[in-house]
Every structure is written in C-alpha cells, then in structure tokens.
Scaffold this active site. Structure first.
Site, PDB file in Angstrom:
ATOM      1  N   SER A  17     -12.618  16.837  12.272  1.00  0.00           N
ATOM      2  CA  SER A  17     -11.897  15.569  12.375  1.00  0.00           C
ATOM      3  C   SER A  17     -11.795  15.184  13.851  1.00  0.00           C
ATOM      4  O   SER A  17     -11.167  14.197  14.203  1.00  0.00           O
ATOM      5  CB  SER A  17     -10.482  15.725  11.785  1.00  0.00           C
ATOM      6  OG  SER A  17      -9.811  16.764  12.464  1.00  0.00           O
ATOM      7  N   GLU A  43      -7.479  27.579   8.088  1.00  0.00           N
ATOM      8  CA  GLU A  43      -7.772  28.336   9.317  1.00  0.00           C
ATOM      9  C   GLU A  43      -6.865  29.558   9.312  1.00  0.00           C
ATOM     10  O   GLU A  43      -5.670  29.451   9.553  1.00  0.00           O
ATOM     11  CB  GLU A  43      -7.531  27.469  10.552  1.00  0.00           C
ATOM     12  CG  GLU A  43      -8.494  26.297  10.613  1.00  0.00           C
ATOM     13  CD  GLU A  43      -8.734  25.769  12.018  1.00  0.00           C
ATOM     14  OE1 GLU A  43      -8.496  26.479  13.005  1.00  0.00           O
ATOM     15  OE2 GLU A  43      -9.169  24.610  12.118  1.00  0.00           O
ATOM     16  N   ASP A  72     -15.605  26.232  15.605  1.00  0.00           N
ATOM     17  CA  ASP A  72     -14.258  26.628  16.016  1.00  0.00           C
ATOM     18  C   ASP A  72     -14.320  26.985  17.481  1.00  0.00           C
ATOM     19  O   ASP A  72     -15.221  27.705  17.913  1.00  0.00           O
ATOM     20  CB  ASP A  72     -13.791  27.840  15.209  1.00  0.00           C
ATOM     21  CG  ASP A  72     -12.773  27.431  14.180  1.00  0.00           C
ATOM     22  OD1 ASP A  72     -11.794  26.767  14.549  1.00  0.00           O
ATOM     23  OD2 ASP A  72     -12.992  27.748  13.002  1.00  0.00           O
ATOM     24  N   GLY A 149      -8.993  17.068  24.845  1.00  0.00           N
ATOM     25  CA  GLY A 149      -8.252  18.336  24.880  1.00  0.00           C
ATOM     26  C   GLY A 149      -7.981  18.859  26.281  1.00  0.00           C
ATOM     27  O   GLY A 149      -7.424  18.163  27.137  1.00  0.00           O
ATOM     28  N   LYS A 169     -21.508  17.681  30.626  1.00  0.00           N
ATOM     29  CA  LYS A 169     -20.706  18.739  29.994  1.00  0.00           C
ATOM     30  C   LYS A 169     -21.564  19.532  29.003  1.00  0.00           C
ATOM     31  O   LYS A 169     -21.500  20.753  28.951  1.00  0.00           O
ATOM     32  CB  LYS A 169     -19.481  18.130  29.289  1.00  0.00           C
ATOM     33  CG  LYS A 169     -18.590  19.194  28.650  1.00  0.00           C
ATOM     34  CD  LYS A 169     -17.380  18.620  27.931  1.00  0.00           C
ATOM     35  CE  LYS A 169     -16.697  19.690  27.104  1.00  0.00           C
ATOM     36  NZ  LYS A 169     -15.695  19.181  26.182  1.00  0.00           N
TER      37      LYS A 169
END
Ligand code: IMP
Length: 194
Positions: A17, A43, A72, A149, A169
């Site tokens: 998401s 999770e 993840d 983030g 990146k």
C-alpha cells in the site's frame, strides 16, 4: 498467447500500500507489467524480516494464488540494538523521523542500515527470497523531501536519501539491490519458458 505461453506471465502483482516503494520497484522492473495489489496480510512478530516475509507470502498464496510478491524492509540502528528494524513501519507512524533523531540526540555513533527482503511466489506456489542492504548513518536533522519514510534522516555518501532522485536512490539502496537480484531471477526464468 505468444509462442504458446500466456504473455501475462510478465504481469506481476506487487502486494503493497506504500506508493514510495511501488514507484521505486516499478521503475527497476520496467520490462515487466507491475500491478499495485493493495491487500493486507498478517505481519507476524519476529526478529527477522525474512520470517515476516515468508509468513506473509504463504498467506497471500493461500488467499490470492501466485504470481505475486511483497517487500518487507526496515531501518536498523546500531546504537539502538537494531531498533526500529521489523517495527519500522510502526515507528515511522508513531514517533516518526523526529522521534528517531531525539533517541539519538546525544549519540555520536550514528551507524545504521536499511534492509529489504522480497518474497516472490510463482504461479505454482514456489517461493523465493531476495535481499539487499545499504549501510549509512543517521543524520542530525531531516534533510530533503524526496522519497518517503526515513529517507530524510538516512545519510549515504554525504547526502540523505531525501536529497536524491528516485533513480539515484535505486542505484544504491537496499531495495534497489534486492529488486535487481529479483529481476535477474525473473529474466532467467522467463527466458527459459518463452
Ligand atoms: P514495511 O516493509 O511495509 O513493514 O515497512 C517498512 C518501513 O520502513 C516503511 O514504512 C518505512 O517507514 C521504512 N522504510 C523501508 N524502506 C525505506 C526506504 O527506502 N526509505 C525510507 N524508509 C524506509
């Protein structure tokens, strides 16, 4: 159909998401058709991203079949014994970057790394894992508004990930390394079938 093979084999569902993750991965897997598949999965509480990813992908295979993958990832800070690690998403949503900077406010040792684990399940239910890691430092303040983030507080080569473009990146990040490993696998395996 192409050569007797469904060309939709090139279509993969990326279970996430997180739009930031999605655009990074989509850009690296430009030869493939990547669909953002926004469904939840459990999770589990585990200390390794690999365990979390394996449990999640098995659940997704049972619920939605194969030809999908998840990613993840987490930020592991040396001085905080690896925190936030597998709790990165939770930490980002609660204390955020400022909270992390506060935890390290008087700290000189600012070593940290990002890690990424991709779990892929093919249409037969076979599961493969791919990983990547990048080592850097936590900055003293948030810099840059690129990425998402923890990017504005993760220093690599003199700049935060918040200061560099998505393409830049992708060349040096944990996710970039993991996706490139995944891509090599896909290229080889699809070549065998096509
Ligand atoms: P999850 O993989 O969805 O459990 O979430 C991992 C969390 O770690 C994200 O929500 C971000 O807060 C953080 N994270 C993972 N990779 C990155 C990255 O490349 N840049 C910045 N933060 C990241």
């Amino acid at each position: 159909m192409k050569n007797g093979v469904d060309i939709n084999m090139n279509r993969l569902r990326f279970v996430t998401s997180n739009k930031g993750k999605f655009y990074e991965v989509k850009s690296l897997l430009a030869d493939y058709e990547i669909e953002m598949f926004n469904v939840g999965y459990p999770e589990i509480q585990a200390s390794d991203l690999e365990d979390v990813a394996c449990y999640g992908i098995r659940y997704l295979w049972n619920e939605y079949g194969g030809n999908l993958f998840l990613e993840d990832s987490g930020l592991f800070i040396h001085k905080l014994n690896g925190f936030p690690g597998v709790f990165s998403s939770y930490a980002q949503n609660t204390i955020g970057n400022r909270g992390i900077l506060k935890l390290l406010s008087d700290e000189k040792d600012r070593r940290a790394y990002f890690k990424s684990v991709i779990a892929y399940c093919d249409e037969k239910g076979s599961i493969k894992l791919f990983g990547g890691r990048v080592d850097g430092f936590i900055s003293y303040e948030e810099v840059g508004d690129e990425g998402f983030g923890f990017d504005p507080i993760f220093l690599y080569d003199g700049r935060t990930f918040g200061e560099i473009s998505l393409d830049d990146k992708n060349k040096k990040s944990h996710r970039g390394f993991a996706v490139n490993e995944f891509k090599r696998y896909l290229d080889n395996n699809f070549k065998e079938v096509l």
